[in-house]
Write an enzyme that holds these catalytic residues in place. Structure first.
Site, PDB file in Angstrom:
ATOM      1  N   LYS A  22      23.072  53.728  36.978  1.00 10.35           N
ATOM      2  CA  LYS A  22      23.343  52.436  37.160  1.00 10.35           C
ATOM      3  C   LYS A  22      23.825  51.570  35.940  1.00 10.35           C
ATOM      4  CE  LYS A  22      20.481  48.397  37.775  1.00 10.35           C
ATOM      5  NZ  LYS A  22      20.954  47.284  36.874  1.00 10.35           N
ATOM      6  N   ASN A  23      22.578  51.750  35.199  1.00  8.73           N
ATOM      7  CA  ASN A  23      22.474  50.870  33.801  1.00  8.73           C
ATOM      8  C   ASN A  23      23.686  51.528  32.653  1.00  8.73           C
ATOM      9  OD1 ASN A  23      21.044  48.800  34.768  1.00  8.73           O
ATOM     10  ND2 ASN A  23      19.111  49.861  33.889  1.00  8.73           N
ATOM     11  N   CYS A 117      18.133  40.165  37.773  1.00  8.80           N
ATOM     12  CA  CYS A 117      16.802  39.937  38.434  1.00  8.80           C
ATOM     13  C   CYS A 117      16.269  38.847  37.487  1.00  8.80           C
ATOM     14  CB  CYS A 117      16.221  41.449  38.227  1.00  8.80           C
ATOM     15  SG  CYS A 117      16.888  42.538  39.403  1.00  8.80           S
ATOM     16  N   ARG A 122      15.178  35.969  29.539  1.00 10.94           N
ATOM     17  CA  ARG A 122      16.075  36.732  29.398  1.00 10.94           C
ATOM     18  C   ARG A 122      17.004  36.384  28.130  1.00 10.94           C
ATOM     19  NH1 ARG A 122      17.374  40.979  34.306  1.00 10.94           N
ATOM     20  NH2 ARG A 122      17.915  42.467  32.693  1.00 10.94           N
ATOM     21  N   ASP A 305      11.607  49.520  34.349  1.00 13.14           N
ATOM     22  CA  ASP A 305      12.123  49.617  35.529  1.00 13.14           C
ATOM     23  C   ASP A 305      11.414  50.554  36.686  1.00 13.14           C
ATOM     24  OD1 ASP A 305      13.981  47.770  34.403  1.00 13.14           O
ATOM     25  OD2 ASP A 305      15.323  49.455  34.232  1.00 13.14           O
ATOM     26  N   ARG A 397      21.649  46.311  44.826  1.00 11.65           N
ATOM     27  CA  ARG A 397      22.635  46.182  43.434  1.00 11.65           C
ATOM     28  C   ARG A 397      22.289  47.528  42.816  1.00 11.65           C
ATOM     29  NH1 ARG A 397      19.943  42.229  39.887  1.00 11.65           N
ATOM     30  NH2 ARG A 397      21.193  43.535  38.797  1.00 11.65           N
TER      31      ARG A 397
HETATM   32  N1  EPU Z   1      15.570  40.094  24.443  1.00 10.18           N
HETATM   33  C1  EPU Z   1      15.617  38.942  23.825  1.00 10.18           C
HETATM   34  N2  EPU Z   1      16.796  38.559  23.176  1.00 10.18           N
HETATM   35  C2  EPU Z   1      17.809  39.329  23.426  1.00 10.18           C
HETATM   36  C3  EPU Z   1      17.646  40.557  23.906  1.00 10.18           C
HETATM   37  C4  EPU Z   1      16.466  40.818  24.679  1.00 10.18           C
HETATM   38  O1  EPU Z   1      14.325  38.447  23.545  1.00 10.18           O
HETATM   39  O2  EPU Z   1      18.745  38.817  22.713  1.00 10.18           O
HETATM   40  C5  EPU Z   1      14.009  40.470  25.073  1.00 10.18           C
HETATM   41  C6  EPU Z   1      14.085  40.542  26.333  1.00 10.18           C
HETATM   42  O3  EPU Z   1      13.853  39.233  27.019  1.00 10.18           O
HETATM   43  C7  EPU Z   1      13.069  41.195  26.801  1.00 10.18           C
HETATM   44  C8  EPU Z   1      13.324  42.580  25.996  1.00 10.18           C
HETATM   45  O4  EPU Z   1      14.064  41.971  24.650  1.00 10.18           O
HETATM   46  O5  EPU Z   1      11.770  40.810  26.650  1.00 10.18           O
HETATM   47  C9  EPU Z   1      14.064  43.918  26.176  1.00 10.18           C
HETATM   48  O6  EPU Z   1      15.429  43.227  26.921  1.00 10.18           O
HETATM   49  P1  EPU Z   1      16.548  44.177  26.867  1.00 10.18           P
HETATM   50  O7  EPU Z   1      17.713  43.513  26.132  1.00 10.18           O
HETATM   51  O8  EPU Z   1      16.269  45.334  26.407  1.00 10.18           O
HETATM   52  O9  EPU Z   1      16.773  44.338  28.408  1.00 10.18           O
HETATM   53  P2  EPU Z   1      18.217  43.821  29.244  1.00 10.18           P
HETATM   54  O10 EPU Z   1      19.364  44.578  28.460  1.00 10.18           O
HETATM   55  O11 EPU Z   1      18.295  42.522  29.576  1.00 10.18           O
HETATM   56  C10 EPU Z   1      18.225  46.367  30.170  1.00 10.18           C
HETATM   57  C11 EPU Z   1      18.300  46.597  31.897  1.00 10.18           C
HETATM   58  C12 EPU Z   1      17.207  46.325  32.457  1.00 10.18           C
HETATM   59  C13 EPU Z   1      15.805  46.919  31.813  1.00 10.18           C
HETATM   60  C14 EPU Z   1      15.862  46.561  30.513  1.00 10.18           C
HETATM   61  C15 EPU Z   1      14.655  47.178  29.611  1.00 10.18           C
HETATM   62  C16 EPU Z   1      20.759  46.687  32.133  1.00 10.18           C
HETATM   63  C17 EPU Z   1      21.905  45.940  32.695  1.00 10.18           C
HETATM   64  N3  EPU Z   1      19.588  46.182  32.420  1.00 10.18           N
HETATM   65  O12 EPU Z   1      18.102  44.660  30.369  1.00 10.18           O
HETATM   66  O13 EPU Z   1      17.335  47.061  33.809  1.00 10.18           O
HETATM   67  O14 EPU Z   1      14.720  46.485  32.515  1.00 10.18           O
HETATM   68  O15 EPU Z   1      17.242  46.847  29.846  1.00 10.18           O
HETATM   69  O16 EPU Z   1      14.896  48.820  29.821  1.00 10.18           O
HETATM   70  O17 EPU Z   1      20.949  47.787  31.467  1.00 10.18           O
HETATM   71  C18 EPU Z   1      16.905  47.163  36.120  1.00 10.18           C
HETATM   72  O18 EPU Z   1      17.678  48.189  36.114  1.00 10.18           O
HETATM   73  O19 EPU Z   1      16.166  46.897  37.079  1.00 10.18           O
HETATM   74  C19 EPU Z   1      16.925  46.184  35.001  1.00 10.18           C
HETATM   75  C20 EPU Z   1      16.293  45.192  35.092  1.00 10.18           C
END
Ligand code: EPU
Length: 428
Positions: A22-23, A117, A122, A305, A397
């Site tokens: 998915k990701n 989610c 975030r 995850d 999803r």
């Molecule tokens: N963060 C910030 N600022 C930013 C970006 C991130 O403070 O600009 C913080 C976030 O709040 C969090 C941490 O950094 O505390 C890590 O966030 P990250 O950006 O890595 O997560 P994401 O891109 O929002 C993706 C996956 C998530 C997965 C996380 C961590 C996708 C679409 N989503 O989220 O997947 O948990 O990386 O591996 O790729 C899931 O599949 O269930 C899911 C939630």
């Protein structure tokens, strides 16, 4: 509305084939925009996040054809728009990837702040910091992030924290920037490497994906490609835990065992047998489950995850286990649901203490997010009696045909429609 009804207690046995990640897919579909020619993407999972990604591509004027159940043909030649409205963006987190891909492609993007989610706050400040370093200007009005640039220029970017979305987004835009971009403290997740491989297969020049320094030399033109998405690390991990929770014996096919190592090691420590083969793993449960302490970390650490799923398994173990969630502020919402099934878990901020009781009892529960929904299914499969899980749209999803795959392994699970009157009564 629909719910899953599970009669627990069946040992899962047989083989299951894991779908595309998915990701990775939700990043690769927006990245396909960057091509000047049609691309073919294989091994796409059938999940609602992909349906939303296709709707967004269509709304931007990109032609998308489904060649078969898991293969898409995408032609971005005649892209007409640069706006992803709230009605589409709100449905999934990954809509933020259209910021990077539109910026790289046409130098302008209007994308409503993404949904996804609810795991605590975030922010996307690091994405915006990266785009600014590449010479883009951002502003925000009515919940829509506006980005524009005269000319993207390569630069050095140091992320304040490891961010999957930030790394992928900046990587996409930097492919079309002038000169060299260096991302430091980059995410190393398998889907980051997959996205880089996809972009490189279109003619991008990216080195170092999978390490914490990624170098991207911008190119003028990206061409067509045919690319197959990697298997889903988290779907595979979820089935591993399902096999363990039901004292089952399951061969999980189409996986990259290296991506599963951190999960494999924890399961083995808990007394579960995991055999690794070239592109499959066999998980054999049945021995008494041992307690374990787990801290979620960026890859190659234990994935956030998988946290709700492994915590659920630990409720079935002997002794006290401690789970530390270090990625998201609020990823223990599912604990209240597990308590309804007899779990003994206390939560203090980002730490959960699980007193294993060795058993769970069926109850009506709900999925509070995607992985929490998977955790409820695991609990239902292991529990005595019947578990009914509501809000399963979260599960859909991100898990491709989960209930069909589980039935093939011998689980007693079905999806039933909740009568409209019951839905209305709940709303009152
Ligand atoms: N963060 C910030 N600022 C930013 C970006 C991130 O403070 O600009 C913080 C976030 O709040 C969090 C941490 O950094 O505390 C890590 O966030 P990250 O950006 O890595 O997560 P994401 O891109 O929002 C993706 C996956 C998530 C997965 C996380 C961590 C996708 C679409 N989503 O989220 O997947 O948990 O990386 O591996 O790729 C899931 O599949 O269930 C899911 C939630």
């Amino acid at each position: 509305m629909e719910k899953y009804v599970i009669r627990g207690g069946n040992r899962l046995q047989g083989e299951v084939t894991i779908s595309g990640a998915k990701n990775a897919a939700v990043a690769i579909l927006p990245a396909a925009l960057l091509s000047d020619e049609p691309v073919i993407i294989e091994n796409i999972p059938t999940i609602s996040d992909i349906d939303w990604s296709i709707k967004i591509l269509n709304c931007l004027g990109v032609e998308v054809r489904m060649l078969n159940r898991s293969t898409l043909w995408i032609d971005p030649k005649n892209i007409t728009g640069h706006t992803v409205p709230y009605e589409l963006a709100k449905n999934m987190r990954a809509s933020y990837y259209f910021l990077g891909s539109l910026l790289g492609k046409i130098g302008v993007a209007d994308v409503a702040l993404p949904g996804g989610c609810d795991l605590g706050t975030r922010p996307i400040d690091q994405h915006l910091k990266g785009f600014a370093a590449l010479n883009a200007v951002d502003s925000m009005e009515n919940g829509i992030v506006h980005l524009e640039t005269e000319h993207l220029t390569g630069n050095r970017i140091y992320f304040d924290m490891v961010t999957v979305g930030g790394t992928a987004n900046v990587m996409m835009a930097a492919c079309k920037a002038d000169g060299l971009t260096i991302i430091e403290n980059a995410a190393k997740e398998p889907h980051i490497v997959d996205l880089a491989n996809f972009l490189n297969s279109m003619g991008a020049d990216i080195m170092g994906a999978g390490t914490d320094v990624i170098k991207i030399r911008g190119v003028d033109h990206l061409h067509g490609t045919q690319y197959s998405i990697i298997p889903d690390q988290i779907e595979a991990g979820t089935f591993m835990v399902m096999a363990a929770a039901t004292a089952g014996n399951v061969l999980i096919r189409n996986v990259i065992p290296k991506h599963l190592e951190c999960i494999t090691v924890k399961l083995q420590k808990m007394g579960v047998t995991v055999e690794e083969y070239d592109d499959s793993v066999r998980v054999i449960g049945g021995a008494p489950l041992q307690k374990a302490n787990i801290k979620t970390l960026p890859y190659p650490g234990f994935p956030t995850d998988m946290q709700p799923q492994i915590s659920t398994l630990l409720t079935l173990a002997e002794g006290i286990s401690i789970i530390t969630e270090s990625i998201f502020d609020s990823r223990f919402k599912y604990v209240d649901q597990l308590r309804r099934m007899g779990a003994d878990i206390s939560v203090d901020g980002k730490v959960a203490v699980i007193q294993g009781t060795g058993r769970l009892k069926g109850a009506p529960v709900k999925a509070t997010d995607l992985r929490a929904g998977a955790a409820m299914i695991i609990a239902g499969l292991a529990a005595e009696g019947i578990t009914e899980i509501e809000d399963i749209h979260y599960v859909e999803r991100g898990y491709d045909g989960i209930e069909k795959k589980l039935r093939a392994l011998g689980a007693d699970i079905k999806k039933v429609i909740i009568p409209e009157e019951a839905v209305l009564q709940q709303a009152r």
